[in-house]
Design a protein around this motif. Structure first.
Motif, PDB file in Angstrom:
ATOM      1  N   ASP A   1     -14.139  -3.865  28.268  1.00 19.91           N
ATOM      2  CA  ASP A   1     -15.571  -3.565  28.353  1.00 19.91           C
ATOM      3  C   ASP A   1     -16.407  -4.583  27.566  1.00 19.91           C
ATOM      4  N   VAL A   2     -15.817  -5.141  26.478  1.00 18.25           N
ATOM      5  CA  VAL A   2     -16.512  -6.168  25.706  1.00 18.25           C
ATOM      6  C   VAL A   2     -16.634  -7.448  26.529  1.00 18.25           C
ATOM      7  N   LEU A   3     -15.561  -7.802  27.254  1.00 17.43           N
ATOM      8  CA  LEU A   3     -15.598  -9.004  28.089  1.00 17.43           C
ATOM      9  C   LEU A   3     -16.603  -8.859  29.227  1.00 17.43           C
ATOM     10  N   ILE A   4     -16.613  -7.709  29.889  1.00 11.66           N
ATOM     11  CA  ILE A   4     -17.552  -7.495  30.993  1.00 11.66           C
ATOM     12  C   ILE A   4     -18.983  -7.545  30.483  1.00 11.66           C
ATOM     13  N   LYS A   5     -19.208  -6.956  29.290  1.00 12.06           N
ATOM     14  CA  LYS A   5     -20.533  -7.006  28.700  1.00 12.06           C
ATOM     15  C   LYS A   5     -20.946  -8.450  28.417  1.00 12.06           C
ATOM     16  N   SER A   6     -19.972  -9.278  28.003  1.00 14.00           N
ATOM     17  CA  SER A   6     -20.256 -10.688  27.742  1.00 14.00           C
ATOM     18  C   SER A   6     -20.677 -11.408  29.024  1.00 14.00           C
ATOM     19  N   VAL A   7     -19.989 -11.098  30.139  1.00  7.88           N
ATOM     20  CA  VAL A   7     -20.335 -11.715  31.418  1.00  7.88           C
ATOM     21  C   VAL A   7     -21.740 -11.285  31.843  1.00  7.88           C
ATOM     22  N   GLU A   8     -22.057 -10.005  31.663  1.00  8.79           N
ATOM     23  CA  GLU A   8     -23.390  -9.511  32.024  1.00  8.79           C
ATOM     24  C   GLU A   8     -24.485 -10.215  31.220  1.00  8.79           C
ATOM     25  N   GLU A   9     -24.238 -10.402  29.925  1.00 11.01           N
ATOM     26  CA  GLU A   9     -25.209 -11.103  29.081  1.00 11.01           C
ATOM     27  C   GLU A   9     -25.355 -12.561  29.521  1.00 11.01           C
ATOM     28  N   ALA A  10     -24.229 -13.172  29.949  1.00  9.23           N
ATOM     29  CA  ALA A  10     -24.264 -14.559  30.399  1.00  9.23           C
ATOM     30  C   ALA A  10     -25.105 -14.704  31.667  1.00  9.23           C
ATOM     31  N   VAL A  11     -24.871 -13.803  32.615  1.00 12.26           N
ATOM     32  CA  VAL A  11     -25.627 -13.844  33.869  1.00 12.26           C
ATOM     33  C   VAL A  11     -27.110 -13.603  33.602  1.00 12.26           C
ATOM     34  N   LYS A  12     -27.416 -12.683  32.709  1.00 12.29           N
ATOM     35  CA  LYS A  12     -28.821 -12.406  32.365  1.00 12.29           C
ATOM     36  C   LYS A  12     -29.493 -13.668  31.801  1.00 12.29           C
ATOM     37  N   ALA A  13     -28.772 -14.375  30.897  1.00  9.90           N
ATOM     38  CA  ALA A  13     -29.337 -15.586  30.304  1.00  9.90           C
ATOM     39  C   ALA A  13     -29.601 -16.651  31.364  1.00  9.90           C
ATOM     40  N   VAL A  14     -28.666 -16.805  32.322  1.00 11.36           N
ATOM     41  CA  VAL A  14     -28.833 -17.787  33.390  1.00 11.36           C
ATOM     42  C   VAL A  14     -30.005 -17.407  34.297  1.00 11.36           C
ATOM     43  N   TYR A  15     -30.095 -16.141  34.604  1.00 14.02           N
ATOM     44  CA  TYR A  15     -31.188 -15.674  35.472  1.00 14.02           C
ATOM     45  C   TYR A  15     -32.549 -15.947  34.834  1.00 14.02           C
ATOM     46  N   ARG A  16     -32.685 -15.615  33.551  1.00 13.99           N
ATOM     47  CA  ARG A  16     -33.956 -15.827  32.862  1.00 13.99           C
ATOM     48  C   ARG A  16     -34.338 -17.312  32.847  1.00 13.99           C
ATOM     49  N   LYS A  17     -33.349 -18.166  32.633  1.00 12.55           N
ATOM     50  CA  LYS A  17     -33.619 -19.596  32.514  1.00 12.55           C
ATOM     51  C   LYS A  17     -33.987 -20.216  33.858  1.00 12.55           C
ATOM     52  N   ASN A  18     -33.292 -19.822  34.916  1.00  9.98           N
ATOM     53  CA  ASN A  18     -33.470 -20.468  36.210  1.00  9.98           C
ATOM     54  C   ASN A  18     -34.562 -19.833  37.070  1.00  9.98           C
ATOM     55  N   TYR A  19     -34.917 -18.590  36.759  1.00  6.32           N
ATOM     56  CA  TYR A  19     -35.898 -17.911  37.614  1.00  6.32           C
ATOM     57  C   TYR A  19     -37.134 -17.482  36.831  1.00  6.32           C
ATOM     58  N   ASP A  20     -37.266 -18.045  35.637  1.00 11.45           N
ATOM     59  CA  ASP A  20     -38.454 -17.813  34.822  1.00 11.45           C
ATOM     60  C   ASP A  20     -38.794 -16.321  34.764  1.00 11.45           C
ATOM     61  N   ALA A  21     -37.803 -15.526  34.531  1.00  7.00           N
ATOM     62  CA  ALA A  21     -37.976 -14.075  34.554  1.00  7.00           C
ATOM     63  C   ALA A  21     -38.516 -13.579  33.224  1.00  7.00           C
ATOM     64  N   SER A  22     -39.403 -12.617  33.313  1.00  9.17           N
ATOM     65  CA  SER A  22     -39.909 -11.968  32.109  1.00  9.17           C
ATOM     66  C   SER A  22     -39.770 -10.466  32.291  1.00  9.17           C
ATOM     67  N   GLY A  23     -40.170  -9.719  31.294  1.00  6.76           N
ATOM     68  CA  GLY A  23     -40.009  -8.277  31.374  1.00  6.76           C
ATOM     69  C   GLY A  23     -38.586  -7.874  31.036  1.00  6.76           C
ATOM     70  N   ASP A  24     -38.295  -6.626  31.341  1.00  5.72           N
ATOM     71  CA  ASP A  24     -36.981  -6.066  31.008  1.00  5.72           C
ATOM     72  C   ASP A  24     -36.013  -6.289  32.157  1.00  5.72           C
ATOM     73  N   ILE A  25     -34.968  -7.099  31.882  1.00  2.00           N
ATOM     74  CA  ILE A  25     -33.978  -7.429  32.910  1.00  2.00           C
ATOM     75  C   ILE A  25     -32.627  -6.834  32.511  1.00  2.00           C
ATOM     76  N   GLU A  26     -31.942  -6.251  33.479  1.00  2.00           N
ATOM     77  CA  GLU A  26     -30.588  -5.747  33.262  1.00  2.00           C
ATOM     78  C   GLU A  26     -29.659  -6.337  34.313  1.00  2.00           C
ATOM     79  N   VAL A  27     -28.408  -6.534  33.912  1.00  2.00           N
ATOM     80  CA  VAL A  27     -27.392  -7.044  34.837  1.00  2.00           C
ATOM     81  C   VAL A  27     -26.187  -6.116  34.790  1.00  2.00           C
ATOM     82  N   LYS A  28     -25.698  -5.754  35.953  1.00  2.00           N
ATOM     83  CA  LYS A  28     -24.510  -4.922  36.037  1.00  2.00           C
ATOM     84  C   LYS A  28     -23.438  -5.673  36.823  1.00  2.00           C
ATOM     85  N   ILE A  29     -22.218  -5.664  36.279  1.00  2.00           N
ATOM     86  CA  ILE A  29     -21.080  -6.333  36.921  1.00  2.00           C
ATOM     87  C   ILE A  29     -20.129  -5.279  37.464  1.00  2.00           C
TER      88      ILE A  29
END
Length: 372
Positions: free
Chosen positions: A21-49
């Motif tokens: 569950d720690v590894l999956i959470k790490s992947v979710e945080e990674a995807v969230k960081a990439v999404y914010r950087k590449n899609y100029d996202a603001s507000g509350d974003i969540e990622v589910k794997i």
């Protein structure tokens, strides 16, 4: 692809000792960081794997309101019901904003961030394992010796034995198994730094706790230790239950228990002494194996004048004054050793263990501070 992500996460979890569950959470945080950087996202974003397929879904978390003032954080009730029929004013809904593809750059960034998160999780796992074990005895394997440092493998973690915590007479080689004292665990930006010691006198205490059941269960207590690492040590013990011989318990049948400790310390000599609340008796015993005729105490200066037979002088003093210095360190008294012929007038044949010498011994046997 179904199941491959699950298998990869499971294998990584097993190899690195990190919960899935720690590894999956790490992947979710990674995807969230990439999404914010590449899609100029603001507000509350969540990622589910999806733990089985590895499919990532990106959600924008929106507050349901009557009048939308900020579309990045709010949504009308009518639009919210298209997402969730149970939506109400004041509730939140999760709007799927997953892009069709993140692209090659985004995928690479996800991998990099994920690896960083995995390293952080590994560091946290190591800290949880060792963070509260300072002062414990641990067994490791020498990995390498570089720049004067000995690198010791402790399971999945690496520890450092600085020069100041090594014993000069010991020769450390790759592949060698060692018992070491976990001296300090320090949090650094690169992860926990484990400092171990072969020099600290508490290493001796932990070794006796392993070899002597009476010490481990508390029926025999180690009262004091003095040590010149790699050369000689003195240990004072006392029984906490009637009918127990504390010295005999530590020595063992035919000396097997103390010999096991000596072998682990690569031949360091060990004197085991029975503790006494009477300072004169304790000082006399601390000078063992020398015989003592009399101990005269000056409590104001905490100095003991010890009278020993002329033939016992060299034995009481020891090679390079080792026996006298260890006795002084063990008892906490300054010791002035004299023969009966020189009680009144100090001569060159007698030796005084000064406070300055005792301080030097303390510095010699104590662990030096490791700069963080």
């Amino acid at each position: 692809m179904r199941g491959e992500f699950y298998a990869a996460i499971s294998q990584l979890s097993l190899e690195r000792g990190i919960p899935r569950d720690v590894l999956i959470k790490s992947v979710e945080e990674a995807v969230k960081a990439v999404y914010r950087k590449n899609y100029d996202a603001s507000g509350d974003i969540e990622v589910k794997i999806d733990p089985n397929t590895g499919q990532a879904t990106v959600y924008r978390v929106l507050q349901v309101v009557e009048n939308v003032k900020d579309p990045k954080t709010q949504i009308s009730l009518a639009d919210a019901k298209k997402i969730d029929k149970e939506a109400r004013i004041g509730s939140v809904v999760h709007q799927d904003v997953t892009p069709d593809t993140f692209g090659r750059i985004a995928a690479q960034m996800t991998k990099q961030v994920m690896l960083q998160k995995i390293r952080e999780a590994e560091h946290e796992t190591i800290y949880k394992e060792f963070g509260d074990r300072e002062g414990e005895l641990v067994t490791g394997v020498v990995q390498r010796v570089e720049n004067g440092l000995v690198i010791v493998q402790l399971g999945k973690a690496e520890a450092i034995m600085p020069k100041a915590e090594q014993v000069e007479s010991e020769n450390y080689k790759p592949g060698q198994r060692l018992k070491v004292l976990l001296l300090k665990v320090v949090k650094t930006p690169r992860g926990p730094q484990l400092i171990v010691s072969r020099r600290d006198k508490n290493l001796l205490k932990r070794l006796f706790e392993i070899e002597v059941p009476e010490i481990y269960n508390g029926s025999v207590e180690i009262k004091a230790i003095a040590r010149i690492p790699g050369v000689r040590s003195k240990i004072a013990v006392a029984a906490r239950q009637p009918g127990i011989d504390p010295v005999g318990s530590c020595v063992g049948v035919r000396g097997t228990r103390v010999q096991n400790v000596v072998d682990e310390l690569q031949g360091e000599k060990i004197d085991i002494i029975q503790w006494s609340d009477d300072p004169a008796t304790f000082i006399a015993r601390a000078l063992s194996p020398a015989q003592v005729n009399e101990v005269i105490l000056d409590k104001e200066t905490k100095t003991a004048t010890v009278i020993v037979p002329e033939k016992q002088l060299s034995l009481a003093i020891g090679k390079d004054g080792q026996n006298a210095r260890l006795a002084a360190n063990l008892t906490g008294w300054r010791i002035d050793i004299r023969s009966p012929e020189n009680v009144e007038h100090f001569s060159s044949s007698s030796t005084s263990v000064s406070e300055e010498q005792t301080d030097r011994l303390e510095q010699d046997v104590s662990a030096e501070t490791i700069s963080e």
